[in-house]
Design an enzyme around this catalytic site. Structure first.
Site, PDB file in Angstrom:
ATOM      1  N   ALA A  66      -2.966   8.429   3.030  1.00 53.25           N
ATOM      2  CA  ALA A  66      -2.436   8.307   1.674  1.00 53.25           C
ATOM      3  C   ALA A  66      -2.544   6.859   1.218  1.00 53.25           C
ATOM      4  O   ALA A  66      -2.717   5.944   2.030  1.00 53.25           O
ATOM      5  CB  ALA A  66      -0.985   8.770   1.629  1.00 53.25           C
ATOM      6  N   GLY A 112      -2.330  11.924   5.494  1.00 55.09           N
ATOM      7  CA  GLY A 112      -2.532  12.940   4.475  1.00 55.09           C
ATOM      8  C   GLY A 112      -3.905  13.566   4.517  1.00 55.09           C
ATOM      9  O   GLY A 112      -4.085  14.715   4.098  1.00 55.09           O
ATOM     10  N   GLU A 115      -3.684  16.179   7.137  1.00 55.59           N
ATOM     11  CA  GLU A 115      -2.828  17.233   6.589  1.00 55.59           C
ATOM     12  C   GLU A 115      -3.589  18.096   5.585  1.00 55.59           C
ATOM     13  O   GLU A 115      -3.418  19.319   5.533  1.00 55.59           O
ATOM     14  CB  GLU A 115      -1.585  16.610   5.947  1.00 55.59           C
ATOM     15  CG  GLU A 115      -0.618  16.048   6.989  1.00 55.59           C
ATOM     16  CD  GLU A 115       0.529  15.265   6.378  1.00 55.59           C
ATOM     17  OE1 GLU A 115       1.682  15.607   6.660  1.00 55.59           O
ATOM     18  OE2 GLU A 115       0.270  14.306   5.612  1.00 55.59           O
ATOM     19  N   GLU A 135       1.778   8.199  10.859  1.00 55.22           N
ATOM     20  CA  GLU A 135       2.903   7.848   9.990  1.00 55.22           C
ATOM     21  C   GLU A 135       4.044   7.108  10.684  1.00 55.22           C
ATOM     22  O   GLU A 135       4.669   6.220  10.091  1.00 55.22           O
ATOM     23  CB  GLU A 135       3.446   9.121   9.312  1.00 55.22           C
ATOM     24  CG  GLU A 135       2.601   9.634   8.162  1.00 55.22           C
ATOM     25  CD  GLU A 135       1.469  10.562   8.603  1.00 55.22           C
ATOM     26  OE1 GLU A 135       0.835  11.190   7.756  1.00 55.22           O
ATOM     27  OE2 GLU A 135       1.213  10.635   9.835  1.00 55.22           O
TER      28      GLU A 135
END
Length: 260
Positions: A66, A112, A115, A135
């Site tokens: 991200a 992300g 994901e 993360e």
């Protein structure tokens, strides 16, 4: 369709959705998530599109996480809203998309990015791919479904190790972990995705959509997956595709599914 951060192309019955922020290693930001939502929503409405191939531009990254600069100063409430909106707008949308979504993972798929790949119905990877959920090294946890989908795919122990160490695995490990279905060279990644898509397109897309719904139900604690399977199985008997498929089988010819 014109987008700033993604590319949307159609060839025959396949739509190619490509995250296109090469200077940012295709990192996800709010604008990109919004554009991906628009692209998937459009692909659902375009009848000729039957399969989606999702990838990143270049060979360095599928999505390298991200865009941290967007949320570095968020409050607790803003963080929760970020995760909730992202899951609803993109990750759950992809996971429950009624048309098959193949993630072609080229290069880094981190945070992300992994994901997003895990939200797809299945994944193939280039042999230079690297995957991970880093993360916790930033003092946060995966917020776009990573803590839920990774254990489903690789098992609780491996998921815990990947998340807690914030480490990366390579394509070979990802294949061993059953995180990806196939590994190939960067040059053959999209052709392999197209080959698999072609096999899917030989079948009833009405039945494929029903199968997606039934399989996903097994991971939803609010429904009984077996009951969903029974319901979708029964519904199939009322479709034109079922009539064509059974007729073709009994008459020893190739089915020509009307998609109804």
């Amino acid at each position: 369709m014109d987008f700033n951060n993604i590319l949307f192309e159609q060839s025959g019955n396949i739509a190619y959705i490509t995250i296109n922020r090469p200077t940012k290693l295709n990192a996800l930001n709010k604008a990109t998530i919004s554009e991906l939502n628009d692209a998937f929503s459009a692909a659902e409405e375009i009848e000729d599109i039957k399969v989606i191939i999702l990838t990143g531009s270049g060979e360095k990254a599928f999505v390298a996480g991200a865009d941290i600069s967007e949320f570095a100063n968020f409050s607790v409430e803003e963080g929760q809203q970020l995760a909730a909106e992202g899951q609803a707008k993109l990750f759950d949308l992809v996971a429950n998309f009624p048309k098959p979504v193949i993630a072609a993972v080229n290069g880094f798929a981190l945070g992300g990015g992994l994901e997003l790949a895990m939200a797809a119905h299945f994944r193939i990877a280039s042999d230079n791919a690297k995957m991970g959920l880093p993360e916790v090294s930033l003092g946060v946890i995966p917020g776009y479904g990573g803590t839920q989908r990774l254990p489903q795919l690789v098992g609780k122990g491996r998921a815990m190790e990947m998340i807690m160490t914030a480490g990366m695995i390579d394509a070979k490990q990802a294949l061993e972990y059953h995180l990806v279905n196939h590994v190939t060279s960067p040059e053959e990644l999209i052709p392999l995705a197209e080959k698999i898509a072609g096999k899917i397109l030989n079948n009833s897309m009405v039945a494929v959509a029903a199968a997606i719904k039934a399989v996903n139900a097994s991971y939803d604690n609010t429904v009984n997956g077996f009951e969903v399977e029974v319901e979708e199985f029964g519904k199939a008997f009322g479709t034109e595709d079922f009539k064509e498929g059974t007729s073709a089988f009994l008459n020893k010819r190739k089915a020509n599914f009307p998609g109804k």
